[in-house]
Design a protein around this motif. Structure first.
Motif, mmCIF file in Angstrom:
data_model
loop_
_atom_site.group_PDB
_atom_site.id
_atom_site.type_symbol
_atom_site.label_atom_id
_atom_site.label_comp_id
_atom_site.label_asym_id
_atom_site.label_seq_id
_atom_site.Cartn_x
_atom_site.Cartn_y
_atom_site.Cartn_z
ATOM 1 N N GLN A 257 -7.029 -4.921 6.200
ATOM 2 C CA GLN A 257 -6.701 -6.129 6.952
ATOM 3 C C GLN A 257 -6.082 -7.184 6.037
ATOM 4 O O GLN A 257 -5.117 -7.842 6.409
ATOM 5 C CB GLN A 257 -7.949 -6.685 7.644
ATOM 6 C CG GLN A 257 -7.666 -7.888 8.513
ATOM 7 C CD GLN A 257 -6.739 -7.568 9.673
ATOM 8 O OE1 GLN A 257 -6.961 -6.615 10.394
ATOM 9 N NE2 GLN A 257 -5.698 -8.356 9.841
ATOM 10 N N ASN B 152 -2.518 -6.089 5.403
ATOM 11 C CA ASN B 152 -1.696 -6.324 6.602
ATOM 12 C C ASN B 152 -1.370 -7.802 6.755
ATOM 13 O O ASN B 152 -0.259 -8.165 7.134
ATOM 14 C CB ASN B 152 -2.397 -5.815 7.861
ATOM 15 C CG ASN B 152 -2.228 -4.323 8.058
ATOM 16 O OD1 ASN B 152 -1.224 -3.742 7.669
ATOM 17 N ND2 ASN B 152 -3.222 -3.698 8.657
ATOM 18 N N LYS C 171 2.121 -3.395 4.642
ATOM 19 C CA LYS C 171 1.656 -2.386 5.607
ATOM 20 C C LYS C 171 1.521 -1.004 4.982
ATOM 21 O O LYS C 171 0.572 -0.284 5.279
ATOM 22 C CB LYS C 171 2.599 -2.353 6.800
ATOM 23 C CG LYS C 171 2.772 -3.731 7.441
ATOM 24 C CD LYS C 171 2.506 -3.714 8.894
ATOM 25 C CE LYS C 171 2.751 -5.054 9.521
ATOM 26 N NZ LYS C 171 1.653 -5.966 9.419
ATOM 27 N N ALA D 275 -1.535 -0.977 2.921
ATOM 28 C CA ALA D 275 -2.694 -1.029 3.814
ATOM 29 C C ALA D 275 -3.031 0.365 4.336
ATOM 30 O O ALA D 275 -4.201 0.750 4.380
ATOM 31 C CB ALA D 275 -2.418 -1.978 4.975
#
Length: 141
Positions: free
Chosen positions: A46, A49, A54, A57
């Motif tokens: 999280q 992100n 991304k 992540a």
């Protein structure tokens, strides 16, 4: 006058990323130890992100899932699974998440705000509670 403002902007350390609140290293470690590494991994995912990383992540999430599965396998190798072995695996997973991944992606974590842990704590308890109750009521020791 414009040059002075431009120089101040170039030397400014406030980036949109640095104003983003994230879960702290201690929070990620605590969730990894008291729940499992997948919980700490989701919090770290999280964080990544939130700052727009991304791909990183997804790597953290995949690692935490695979590590949790490996931990479950290791804990169940002995004829009598030992809770101390589970605790050791959780600590090791938490250390990997915080000392490798967290430090790699958030080397200056004091530049970020801190998110409160109440929402993930409630969610984690709600996820864990049914498994704990099922274990208690089906255990024939």
């Amino acid at each position: 006058m414009e040059n002075e403002n431009k120089e101040l902007d170039e030397n400014s350390t406030d980036t949109p990323e640095s104003n983003t609140p994230i879960y702290s290293k201690g929070t990620i470690f605590g969730f990894s130890v008291f729940f499992t590494s997948i919980f700490g991994g989701v919090l770290l995912m999280q964080n990544l992100n939130d700052i727009g990383k991304k791909k990183e992540a997804n790597i953290v999430l995949i690692f935490s899932i695979l590590y949790t599965l490996l931990s479950m396998f290791i804990v169940n190798i002995p004829a009598q699974p030992m809770s101390s072995l589970s605790f050791f695996c959780n600590v090791a997973g938490g250390l990997i998440l915080t000392e490798y991944f967290y430090k790699k992606y958030f080397p200056m974590d004091n530049n970020y705000g801190k998110k409160k842990i109440w929402k993930p704590l409630i969610i984690s308890i709600l996820i864990t509670l049914p498994f704990l109750l099922a274990f208690i009521y089906t255990y024939k020791g």
